[in-house]
Design a protein around this motif. Structure first.
Motif, PDB file in Angstrom:
ATOM      1  N   THR A  81     -10.037 -18.754 -15.937  1.00  0.00           N
ATOM      2  CA  THR A  81      -8.864 -18.032 -15.467  1.00  0.00           C
ATOM      3  C   THR A  81      -8.127 -17.476 -16.673  1.00  0.00           C
ATOM      4  OG1 THR A  81      -7.630 -20.122 -15.388  1.00  0.00           O
ATOM      5  CG2 THR A  81      -8.569 -19.325 -13.316  1.00  0.00           C
ATOM      6  N   THR A  87      -4.944 -19.126 -10.063  1.00  0.00           N
ATOM      7  CA  THR A  87      -5.412 -20.484  -9.795  1.00  0.00           C
ATOM      8  C   THR A  87      -6.611 -20.421  -8.854  1.00  0.00           C
ATOM      9  OG1 THR A  87      -3.856 -20.749  -7.972  1.00  0.00           O
ATOM     10  CG2 THR A  87      -3.145 -21.537 -10.131  1.00  0.00           C
ATOM     11  N   TYR A  96     -14.299 -25.528 -15.712  1.00  0.00           N
ATOM     12  CA  TYR A  96     -13.121 -24.666 -15.560  1.00  0.00           C
ATOM     13  C   TYR A  96     -12.329 -24.632 -16.856  1.00  0.00           C
ATOM     14  CZ  TYR A  96     -14.176 -24.729 -10.614  1.00  0.00           C
ATOM     15  OH  TYR A  96     -14.811 -24.581  -9.407  1.00  0.00           O
ATOM     16  N   ASN A  98      -8.929 -22.377 -18.812  1.00  0.00           N
ATOM     17  CA  ASN A  98      -7.853 -21.399 -18.670  1.00  0.00           C
ATOM     18  C   ASN A  98      -7.566 -20.806 -20.036  1.00  0.00           C
ATOM     19  OD1 ASN A  98      -4.686 -20.816 -18.914  1.00  0.00           O
ATOM     20  ND2 ASN A  98      -5.420 -20.287 -16.902  1.00  0.00           N
ATOM     21  N   ASP A 100      -4.750 -18.847 -21.753  1.00  0.00           N
ATOM     22  CA  ASP A 100      -3.394 -18.296 -21.738  1.00  0.00           C
ATOM     23  C   ASP A 100      -3.359 -17.184 -22.768  1.00  0.00           C
ATOM     24  OD1 ASP A 100      -2.062 -19.718 -19.721  1.00  0.00           O
ATOM     25  OD2 ASP A 100      -1.911 -21.468 -21.029  1.00  0.00           O
TER      26      ASP A 100
END
Length: 135
Positions: A81, A87, A96, A98, A100
């Protein structure tokens, strides 16, 4: 053994996830299966995102925002992501992560300059992931 697979996800699937997928395709070629999707897909690819990718030899012509396909999600090796707003309800199988990503608008940088900074941040992360997947 099959090639590793990566799904990049953001909210609209019009900017950051499309950028990441395009940059990964360029960096990894056929060594990695690459997809992108959105948690709430928009109607088109962000024109400035596409423009900054053309500057580095990535063409998003023909790409369009897509929703997350549950079957695709379940067979991915990595689901990444981009930003905290996106989400994904996890399913068993993928790893998974993420990212930023840098948000230059928080520093007052807008327009094409903003998109170039976002692109460069994502490109560095893609290059690192590509190297890791090839090891």
């Amino acid at each position: 053994m099959s090639n590793p697979s990566v799904l990049f996800v953001c909210v609209k699937n019009g900017g950051k996830s499309q950028m990441a997928a395009g940059l990964m395709r360029k960096a990894a070629g056929d060594d990695v299966e690459v997809h992108s999707a959105g948690t709430a897909p928009g109607s088109s690819v962000n024109a400035l995102s596409a423009q900054t990718l053309v500057e580095v030899g990535v063409d998003l012509t023909g790409e369009h925002p897509k929703p997350i396909d549950p079957d695709l999600l379940s067979r991915m090796d990595y689901v990444i992501t981009l930003g905290a707003e996106a989400t994904v309800d996890p399913v068993e199988g993928p790893t998974y992560l993420n990212w930023d990503t840098d948000e230059p608008s928080a520093r007052g940088i807008e327009g094409i300059e903003r998109m170039r900074l976002v692109r460069d941040d994502i490109a560095a992360r893609v290059d690192e992931l590509t190297a890791r997947l090839r090891d």
